[in-house]
Design a protein around this motif. Structure first.
Motif, PDB file in Angstrom:
ATOM      1  N   TRP A  89       4.612   5.785   3.951  1.00  0.00           N
ATOM      2  CA  TRP A  89       3.261   6.424   3.997  1.00  0.00           C
ATOM      3  C   TRP A  89       3.117   7.517   2.895  1.00  0.00           C
ATOM      4  CZ3 TRP A  89      -1.027   4.208   6.159  1.00  0.00           C
ATOM      5  CH2 TRP A  89      -0.588   3.020   7.235  1.00  0.00           C
ATOM      6  N   ALA A  90       2.093   7.911   2.039  1.00  0.00           N
ATOM      7  CA  ALA A  90       2.064   8.728   1.268  1.00  0.00           C
ATOM      8  C   ALA A  90       0.470   9.210   0.931  1.00  0.00           C
ATOM      9  CB  ALA A  90       2.733   8.678   0.043  1.00  0.00           C
ATOM     10  N   THR A  91       0.125  10.280   0.268  1.00  0.00           N
ATOM     11  CA  THR A  91      -0.845  10.619  -0.307  1.00  0.00           C
ATOM     12  C   THR A  91      -0.714  10.240  -1.819  1.00  0.00           C
ATOM     13  OG1 THR A  91      -0.395  12.985  -0.557  1.00  0.00           O
ATOM     14  CG2 THR A  91      -1.710  12.250   1.306  1.00  0.00           C
ATOM     15  N   LEU A  92      -1.828   9.679  -2.464  1.00  0.00           N
ATOM     16  CA  LEU A  92      -1.499   9.524  -3.712  1.00  0.00           C
ATOM     17  C   LEU A  92      -2.883   9.965  -4.501  1.00  0.00           C
ATOM     18  CD1 LEU A  92      -0.523   7.862  -6.169  1.00  0.00           C
ATOM     19  CD2 LEU A  92      -1.739   5.791  -5.731  1.00  0.00           C
ATOM     20  N   ASP A  93      -2.549  10.909  -5.634  1.00  0.00           N
ATOM     21  CA  ASP A  93      -3.557  11.299  -6.411  1.00  0.00           C
ATOM     22  C   ASP A  93      -3.326  10.638  -7.581  1.00  0.00           C
ATOM     23  OD1 ASP A  93      -5.453  12.743  -8.090  1.00  0.00           O
ATOM     24  OD2 ASP A  93      -4.418  14.851  -7.490  1.00  0.00           O
ATOM     25  N   PHE A  94      -4.537   9.800  -8.354  1.00  0.00           N
ATOM     26  CA  PHE A  94      -4.348   8.795  -9.270  1.00  0.00           C
ATOM     27  C   PHE A  94      -5.402   9.095 -10.323  1.00  0.00           C
ATOM     28  CE2 PHE A  94      -5.392   4.996 -11.252  1.00  0.00           C
ATOM     29  CZ  PHE A  94      -3.979   4.279 -11.543  1.00  0.00           C
ATOM     30  N   ASP A  95      -5.118   9.142 -11.353  1.00  0.00           N
ATOM     31  CA  ASP A  95      -6.043   8.871 -12.561  1.00  0.00           C
ATOM     32  C   ASP A  95      -5.626   7.796 -13.508  1.00  0.00           C
ATOM     33  OD1 ASP A  95      -8.102  11.071 -12.381  1.00  0.00           O
ATOM     34  OD2 ASP A  95      -6.513  12.464 -12.185  1.00  0.00           O
ATOM     35  N   GLY A  96      -6.498   6.693 -13.877  1.00  0.00           N
ATOM     36  CA  GLY A  96      -5.993   5.953 -14.902  1.00  0.00           C
ATOM     37  C   GLY A  96      -7.155   4.869 -15.264  1.00  0.00           C
ATOM     38  N   GLN A  97      -6.860   3.711 -15.924  1.00  0.00           N
ATOM     39  CA  GLN A  97      -8.007   3.006 -16.512  1.00  0.00           C
ATOM     40  C   GLN A  97      -7.555   1.405 -16.106  1.00  0.00           C
ATOM     41  OE1 GLN A  97     -10.144   5.537 -18.662  1.00  0.00           O
ATOM     42  NE2 GLN A  97     -10.204   3.429 -19.121  1.00  0.00           N
ATOM     43  N   LEU A  98      -8.907   0.794 -15.776  1.00  0.00           N
ATOM     44  CA  LEU A  98      -8.827  -0.613 -15.885  1.00  0.00           C
ATOM     45  C   LEU A  98      -9.499  -1.063 -16.931  1.00  0.00           C
ATOM     46  CD1 LEU A  98      -7.861  -3.276 -14.125  1.00  0.00           C
ATOM     47  CD2 LEU A  98     -10.048  -3.029 -13.054  1.00  0.00           C
ATOM     48  N   GLY A  99      -9.092  -1.524 -17.987  1.00  0.00           N
ATOM     49  CA  GLY A  99      -9.896  -1.809 -19.298  1.00  0.00           C
ATOM     50  C   GLY A  99     -10.694  -0.754 -19.519  1.00  0.00           C
ATOM     51  N   ARG A 100     -11.808  -0.695 -19.676  1.00  0.00           N
ATOM     52  CA  ARG A 100     -12.689   0.451 -20.039  1.00  0.00           C
ATOM     53  C   ARG A 100     -13.179   1.326 -18.860  1.00  0.00           C
ATOM     54  NH1 ARG A 100     -17.641  -2.253 -23.742  1.00  0.00           N
ATOM     55  NH2 ARG A 100     -17.885  -0.251 -24.030  1.00  0.00           N
ATOM     56  N   THR A 101     -12.929   1.003 -17.742  1.00  0.00           N
ATOM     57  CA  THR A 101     -13.243   1.813 -16.709  1.00  0.00           C
ATOM     58  C   THR A 101     -12.497   2.815 -16.161  1.00  0.00           C
ATOM     59  OG1 THR A 101     -14.325  -0.347 -15.859  1.00  0.00           O
ATOM     60  CG2 THR A 101     -14.014   1.510 -14.159  1.00  0.00           C
ATOM     61  N   GLY A 102     -12.808   3.908 -16.049  1.00  0.00           N
ATOM     62  CA  GLY A 102     -11.948   5.053 -15.628  1.00  0.00           C
ATOM     63  C   GLY A 102     -11.828   5.126 -14.184  1.00  0.00           C
ATOM     64  N   VAL A 103     -10.628   5.205 -13.562  1.00  0.00           N
ATOM     65  CA  VAL A 103     -10.501   5.168 -12.077  1.00  0.00           C
ATOM     66  C   VAL A 103      -9.927   6.562 -11.672  1.00  0.00           C
ATOM     67  CG1 VAL A 103      -9.345   4.028 -10.101  1.00  0.00           C
ATOM     68  CG2 VAL A 103     -10.258   2.601 -12.090  1.00  0.00           C
ATOM     69  N   SER A 104     -10.446   7.203 -10.783  1.00  0.00           N
ATOM     70  CA  SER A 104      -9.864   8.437 -10.294  1.00  0.00           C
ATOM     71  C   SER A 104      -9.837   7.940  -8.622  1.00  0.00           C
ATOM     72  CB  SER A 104     -10.786   9.514 -10.343  1.00  0.00           C
ATOM     73  OG  SER A 104     -10.629   9.951 -11.969  1.00  0.00           O
ATOM     74  N   SER A 105      -8.613   8.219  -8.102  1.00  0.00           N
ATOM     75  CA  SER A 105      -8.674   8.037  -6.536  1.00  0.00           C
ATOM     76  C   SER A 105      -7.661   9.297  -5.889  1.00  0.00           C
ATOM     77  CB  SER A 105      -7.745   6.682  -6.442  1.00  0.00           C
ATOM     78  OG  SER A 105      -7.812   6.348  -5.078  1.00  0.00           O
ATOM     79  N   LEU A 106      -8.368   9.398  -4.663  1.00  0.00           N
ATOM     80  CA  LEU A 106      -7.275  10.419  -3.657  1.00  0.00           C
ATOM     81  C   LEU A 106      -7.200   9.683  -2.381  1.00  0.00           C
ATOM     82  CD1 LEU A 106      -5.895  13.122  -3.405  1.00  0.00           C
ATOM     83  CD2 LEU A 106      -7.865  14.182  -3.012  1.00  0.00           C
ATOM     84  N   GLY A 107      -6.187   9.721  -1.882  1.00  0.00           N
ATOM     85  CA  GLY A 107      -5.848   9.540  -0.344  1.00  0.00           C
ATOM     86  C   GLY A 107      -4.681   8.715  -0.102  1.00  0.00           C
ATOM     87  N   VAL A 108      -4.887   8.088   1.072  1.00  0.00           N
ATOM     88  CA  VAL A 108      -3.767   7.601   1.719  1.00  0.00           C
ATOM     89  C   VAL A 108      -3.214   6.057   1.233  1.00  0.00           C
ATOM     90  CG1 VAL A 108      -2.738   6.868   4.189  1.00  0.00           C
ATOM     91  CG2 VAL A 108      -4.366   8.697   3.931  1.00  0.00           C
ATOM     92  N   GLU A 109      -2.030   5.847   0.976  1.00  0.00           N
ATOM     93  CA  GLU A 109      -1.144   4.921   0.375  1.00  0.00           C
ATOM     94  C   GLU A 109      -0.287   4.211   1.359  1.00  0.00           C
ATOM     95  OE1 GLU A 109      -1.496   1.816  -1.041  1.00  0.00           O
ATOM     96  OE2 GLU A 109      -2.416   2.834  -2.623  1.00  0.00           O
ATOM     97  N   ARG A 110      -0.157   3.203   1.539  1.00  0.00           N
ATOM     98  CA  ARG A 110       0.804   2.559   2.530  1.00  0.00           C
ATOM     99  C   ARG A 110       1.414   1.320   1.803  1.00  0.00           C
ATOM    100  NH1 ARG A 110       1.782  -2.408   5.377  1.00  0.00           N
ATOM    101  NH2 ARG A 110       2.863  -2.034   7.362  1.00  0.00           N
ATOM    102  N   VAL A 111       2.918   1.909   1.405  1.00  0.00           N
ATOM    103  CA  VAL A 111       3.657   0.853   0.530  1.00  0.00           C
ATOM    104  C   VAL A 111       4.983   0.334   1.137  1.00  0.00           C
ATOM    105  CG1 VAL A 111       4.895   0.888  -1.694  1.00  0.00           C
ATOM    106  CG2 VAL A 111       3.267   2.683  -1.043  1.00  0.00           C
ATOM    107  N   PRO A 112       4.670  -1.316   1.713  1.00  0.00           N
ATOM    108  CA  PRO A 112       6.077  -1.853   2.041  1.00  0.00           C
ATOM    109  C   PRO A 112       6.994  -1.892   1.313  1.00  0.00           C
ATOM    110  CG  PRO A 112       3.822  -3.038   2.485  1.00  0.00           C
ATOM    111  CD  PRO A 112       3.597  -1.996   1.556  1.00  0.00           C
ATOM    112  N   PHE A 113       8.238  -1.833   1.558  1.00  0.00           N
ATOM    113  CA  PHE A 113       9.713  -1.896   0.735  1.00  0.00           C
ATOM    114  C   PHE A 113      10.444  -2.796   1.456  1.00  0.00           C
ATOM    115  CE2 PHE A 113       8.208   2.015  -1.109  1.00  0.00           C
ATOM    116  CZ  PHE A 113       8.977   2.172  -2.377  1.00  0.00           C
ATOM    117  N   VAL A 114      11.290  -3.495   0.534  1.00  0.00           N
ATOM    118  CA  VAL A 114      12.512  -4.489   1.056  1.00  0.00           C
ATOM    119  C   VAL A 114      13.741  -3.961   0.132  1.00  0.00           C
ATOM    120  CG1 VAL A 114      10.768  -6.212   1.540  1.00  0.00           C
ATOM    121  CG2 VAL A 114      11.614  -6.092  -0.845  1.00  0.00           C
ATOM    122  N   ARG A 115      14.479  -4.439   0.826  1.00  0.00           N
ATOM    123  CA  ARG A 115      15.925  -4.112   0.056  1.00  0.00           C
ATOM    124  C   ARG A 115      16.340  -5.378  -0.375  1.00  0.00           C
ATOM    125  NH1 ARG A 115      19.646  -0.291   0.361  1.00  0.00           N
ATOM    126  NH2 ARG A 115      21.888  -0.549  -0.008  1.00  0.00           N
TER     127      ARG A 115
END
Length: 237
Positions: A89-115
């Motif tokens: 579990w983490a907080t993620l502050d993100f700025d990026g692009q999907l094609g021509r669309t700018g994406v800014s996000s802040l909040g909670v992220e849940r990331v499953p991991f495997v070995r």
């Protein structure tokens, strides 16, 4: 003076020391990782994406969501019994692009991991919830542009209709345009554990029988988590 035999012994000793040092360079980081436990390895894996960059593939979307800058913080790791799976579990502050669309996000992220192969890696993506929200928004955009009512209906939380929230007239107006183009210029996102809020800056172009249309505006959406997806909970317009 040293004899030839002495020099040979000295050279052999130096080679042995150098070989031992080389082995240590390879093994010590791994030994330290084992000593530190999976938590340290998983945190390192997430933080390394800040340097290497983050590219998230979205099912059904040709271009990936790419970060320009992002930051994971407040990371906690829960390792499942057996030691082969974990959830970060983490907080993620993100700025990026999907094609021509700018994406800014802040909040909670849940990331499953495997070995895998002795290393901890994300089971799917390093930011699966962000990817799921952006996929829902992009699917809506494409369905509006294509006039695909079936896809629009499938993006709604159970029990809602495409025109929920008083947007029936607006939806019909958009669908009535000829040569329709619907573009999302930016998406501003706030992610909580089981829901998300999205603000979209949009541009709509098309043709009515009497005149061309070229409009801009903003819309705000609420989405809720449904299994591994996010669905619109307050209507599409």
């Amino acid at each position: 003076m040293r004899s030839t035999e002495d020099w040979s012994r000295l050279g052999g000793g130096i080679i042995t020391v150098l070989a031992a040092a080389a082995v240590a360079v390879l093994l010590v980081p791994r030994l330290l990782g084992v000593a530190a436990g999976p938590e340290a390895d998983i945190i390192t894996a997430l933080k390394s994406t800040e340097r290497d960059g983050l590219s998230l593939s979205l099912p059904g979307v040709e271009e990936p969501l790419r970060s320009q800058k992002h930051h994971f913080a407040r990371i906690t790791v829960n390792v499942e019994p057996g030691g082969q799976r974990a959830v970060a579990w983490a907080t993620l502050d993100f700025d990026g692009q999907l094609g021509r669309t700018g994406v800014s996000s802040l909040g909670v992220e849940r990331v499953p991991f495997v070995r895998r192969g002795g290393e901890w890696v994300p089971e799917t993506l390093a930011a699966p919830r962000l990817a799921a929200v952006v996929r829902a928004l992009e699917s809506r955009r494409r369905a509006l542009e294509a006039g695909d009512r079936q896809t629009l209906a499938g993006l709604l939380a159970p029990g809602l209709e495409p025109a929920t929230g008083g947007g029936e007239e607006e939806l019909e107006r958009v669908m009535g345009l000829q040569r329709r183009r619907y573009r999302a210029e930016t998406w501003l996102l706030r992610l909580e554990r089981d829901e998300a809020v999205a603000t979209e800056s949009w541009r709509l172009e098309g043709q009515l029988p009497s005149r061309p249309v070229d409009e801009k505006g903003q819309r705000r959406f609420s989405l809720i988590r449904h299994e591994e997806e996010f669905l619109f909970s307050s209507g599409l317009m």
